[in-house]
Motif scaffolding. Sequence first.
Motif, mmCIF file in Angstrom:
data_model
loop_
_atom_site.group_PDB
_atom_site.id
_atom_site.type_symbol
_atom_site.label_atom_id
_atom_site.label_comp_id
_atom_site.label_asym_id
_atom_site.label_seq_id
_atom_site.Cartn_x
_atom_site.Cartn_y
_atom_site.Cartn_z
ATOM 1 N N GLU A 180 0.839 -1.198 0.000
ATOM 2 C CA GLU A 180 0.000 0.000 0.000
ATOM 3 C C GLU A 180 0.877 1.253 0.000
ATOM 4 O OE1 GLU A 180 -3.908 1.883 2.178
ATOM 5 O OE2 GLU A 180 -2.877 0.221 3.147
ATOM 6 N N LYS A 181 1.949 1.234 0.772
ATOM 7 C CA LYS A 181 2.885 2.369 0.770
ATOM 8 C C LYS A 181 3.507 2.535 -0.614
ATOM 9 C CE LYS A 181 4.094 1.941 5.640
ATOM 10 N NZ LYS A 181 5.131 1.514 6.592
ATOM 11 N N MET A 182 3.885 1.419 -1.228
ATOM 12 C CA MET A 182 4.472 1.490 -2.564
ATOM 13 C C MET A 182 3.482 2.103 -3.547
ATOM 14 S SD MET A 182 6.269 -1.378 -4.939
ATOM 15 C CE MET A 182 7.440 -1.714 -3.658
ATOM 16 N N GLN A 183 2.235 1.719 -3.426
ATOM 17 C CA GLN A 183 1.193 2.286 -4.280
ATOM 18 C C GLN A 183 1.152 3.805 -4.119
ATOM 19 O OE1 GLN A 183 -2.678 0.622 -3.448
ATOM 20 N NE2 GLN A 183 -3.713 2.040 -4.812
ATOM 21 N N HIS A 184 1.202 4.281 -2.879
ATOM 22 C CA HIS A 184 1.188 5.729 -2.619
ATOM 23 C C HIS A 184 2.446 6.402 -3.169
ATOM 24 C CE1 HIS A 184 -2.410 5.404 -0.324
ATOM 25 N NE2 HIS A 184 -1.865 4.878 0.764
ATOM 26 N N PHE A 185 3.611 5.823 -2.893
ATOM 27 C CA PHE A 185 4.861 6.407 -3.387
ATOM 28 C C PHE A 185 4.854 6.486 -4.908
ATOM 29 C CE2 PHE A 185 7.197 4.501 0.541
ATOM 30 C CZ PHE A 185 6.758 5.542 1.337
ATOM 31 N N GLY A 186 4.316 5.456 -5.558
ATOM 32 C CA GLY A 186 4.230 5.461 -7.016
ATOM 33 C C GLY A 186 3.352 6.584 -7.538
ATOM 34 N N ASN A 187 2.426 7.028 -6.709
ATOM 35 C CA ASN A 187 1.579 8.172 -7.056
ATOM 36 C C ASN A 187 2.157 9.492 -6.564
ATOM 37 O OD1 ASN A 187 -0.493 6.761 -8.415
ATOM 38 N ND2 ASN A 187 -1.382 6.118 -6.468
ATOM 39 N N LYS A 188 3.424 9.450 -6.149
ATOM 40 C CA LYS A 188 4.148 10.621 -5.606
ATOM 41 C C LYS A 188 3.420 11.225 -4.397
ATOM 42 C CE LYS A 188 4.751 12.375 -9.820
ATOM 43 N NZ LYS A 188 5.104 13.326 -10.859
ATOM 44 N N LYS A 189 3.013 10.315 -3.514
ATOM 45 C CA LYS A 189 2.392 10.694 -2.242
ATOM 46 C C LYS A 189 3.220 10.082 -1.111
ATOM 47 C CE LYS A 189 -1.422 12.643 -3.884
ATOM 48 N NZ LYS A 189 -1.708 14.047 -3.652
ATOM 49 N N ASP A 190 3.059 10.619 0.095
ATOM 50 C CA ASP A 190 3.743 10.027 1.235
ATOM 51 C C ASP A 190 3.094 8.684 1.575
ATOM 52 O OD1 ASP A 190 1.378 10.651 2.542
ATOM 53 O OD2 ASP A 190 2.276 12.089 3.919
#
Length: 152
Positions: free
Chosen positions: A98-108
Amino acid sequence: MSSTPSPTPSDEERELSTNSSDLIDHETFDQLLEMDDDDEHDFSKSIVWNYFEQAETTFGSMDKALEDKDLEELSKLGHFLKGSSAAIGLTKVKASCEKMQHFGNKKDETGTNDITENDALKKISSLLEKVKDEYKEAETYLKNFYNERENP
């Protein structure tokens, strides 16, 4: 059809679960075990072994996407593996994906604040190694779980 109830986790299985509660969501995993027709756990084992194959393939794709600095693909792959991991109850892997998904969207890691592309790539790079370790830990646990059922 016999009148025996559906197999439910044994005391031994529950004892195993106390040692892995941060790794496995046992409520979810127990639901998977309840779908088994017998004590051999053939159905759930096939689901778990298919997950292993899927995860290994996905990690290869993640490595390539990271090499290509393809954040969109990393987000998609994180989302995909998050769902597969959640389906069998792998809590650590699910949370990291889930974190990777967020990082991939340039989010924390919470998915609320913007981060730079460079920060996202750095975070994914270290997170990818962590999620692979978490996966290996879960894989070892699950293989031991099923092997103990086969070789009492």
